[in-house]
Write a protein that holds these residues in place. Sequence first.
Motif, PDB file in Angstrom:
ATOM      1  N   TYR A  80       0.855  -1.218   0.000  1.00 51.73           N
ATOM      2  CA  TYR A  80       0.000   0.000   0.000  1.00 51.73           C
ATOM      3  C   TYR A  80       0.876   1.248   0.000  1.00 51.73           C
ATOM      4  CZ  TYR A  80      -0.666   3.497   3.729  1.00 51.73           C
ATOM      5  OH  TYR A  80      -0.546   4.612   4.522  1.00 51.73           O
ATOM      6  N   HIS A  84       0.804   4.245  -2.922  1.00 47.77           N
ATOM      7  CA  HIS A  84       0.513   5.657  -2.627  1.00 47.77           C
ATOM      8  C   HIS A  84       1.742   6.535  -2.859  1.00 47.77           C
ATOM      9  CE1 HIS A  84      -3.458   5.223  -0.131  1.00 47.77           C
ATOM     10  NE2 HIS A  84      -3.514   4.604  -1.297  1.00 47.77           N
ATOM     11  N   GLN A 160       6.482  10.056   5.762  1.00 43.04           N
ATOM     12  CA  GLN A 160       6.197  10.478   4.396  1.00 43.04           C
ATOM     13  C   GLN A 160       5.823  11.967   4.366  1.00 43.04           C
ATOM     14  OE1 GLN A 160       6.715   8.897   1.729  1.00 43.04           O
ATOM     15  NE2 GLN A 160       5.285   9.414   0.120  1.00 43.04           N
ATOM     16  N   GLN A 222      17.476   1.973   4.370  1.00 47.08           N
ATOM     17  CA  GLN A 222      17.100   3.210   3.681  1.00 47.08           C
ATOM     18  C   GLN A 222      18.336   3.925   3.116  1.00 47.08           C
ATOM     19  OE1 GLN A 222      13.941   4.707   2.899  1.00 47.08           O
ATOM     20  NE2 GLN A 222      15.448   5.731   1.603  1.00 47.08           N
TER      21      GLN A 222
END
Length: 285
Positions: A80, A84, A160, A222
């Motif tokens: 998901y 998005h 985000q 990351q």
Amino acid sequence: MSDHELNRYLSRWKKRVDKELNKLIPNIPNNKLQSAMRYALIDSGKRFRPILCIASAEAAGGAGEDVLSFACAIEMIHTYSLIHDDLPCMDNADTRRGKPSCHRAFGEALAVLAGDGLLTEAFRIMTEVALYPDHVRKNLLQAVNLISRAVGIEGMVLGQTLDISVTRAKKLPLRSLNTVNFKKTALLISASAASGAILVAGLGRVSECIRRYGENLGMAFQLMDDLHDIDKDEPSIPGIYGEKVARDLILRYINKSHKSLHGLGSRAVILHKIVDKFFNDLQVV
Ligand code: GRG
């Protein structure tokens, strides 16, 4: 454990996760919503987070099969976030996982809904007690709470939001960039690992070691991603502070990740090997 054995372990569980996801989100003819969800979810991705959940359950003395549905739900949440993130109002990405992004294939409205559907269905699956044996059921609430916090308004959604707001800034303090990485990426990776341990053994010293292991692994994860994709328009640690700073930080996180597992002894061998593989594959040094 040899590298070959680890690869076999990863590929066995990846297949198992893929098969289960296929069952959890079945192919229903003429169902556009489910088609869009399956398009983004099925037969794609490394399944890094669900495998971490499974390997952590095993390291905590449980069986991977007992947490399989929960691990699949984590992959649905991750998917998901990718759908998005790719939307025109976010990163505006045309491709994802080697094919057109979900909104490119199905249109924006359906992509938003496919993400919503995956997120919501993930919480149904995590709390569907019939999918879990008794000894796991009693720990579901703690595990779901951890995942909710990791992806919610203090976790990934906030990460985000911060990421979007820093995009136009030129020189950002390292601390701010670390906070974005922590919230956007590391918390879900950490919660994926810790939830596996919590589900089979409850909250305690073992789950805490594994949570810290995942947190450090997530931060390194990351940074690796940023290092391999230095985007001049996107502020990142290697982009602003240079590759050497990023590489040094990755090494520190990798070491801390290994150290977090010290109290677990040989039970954590696969978790250690996952860090090594991830580290070697990306050829950081
Ligand atoms: C939209 C609420 C919301 C959140 C989006 C996770 C995220 C936040 C965006 C994804 C963009 C991105 C590059 C995030 C960094 C984390 C990362 C490297 C994701 C890719 O994960 P992999 O490498 O991908 O595990 P696969 O496809 O293998 O699952």
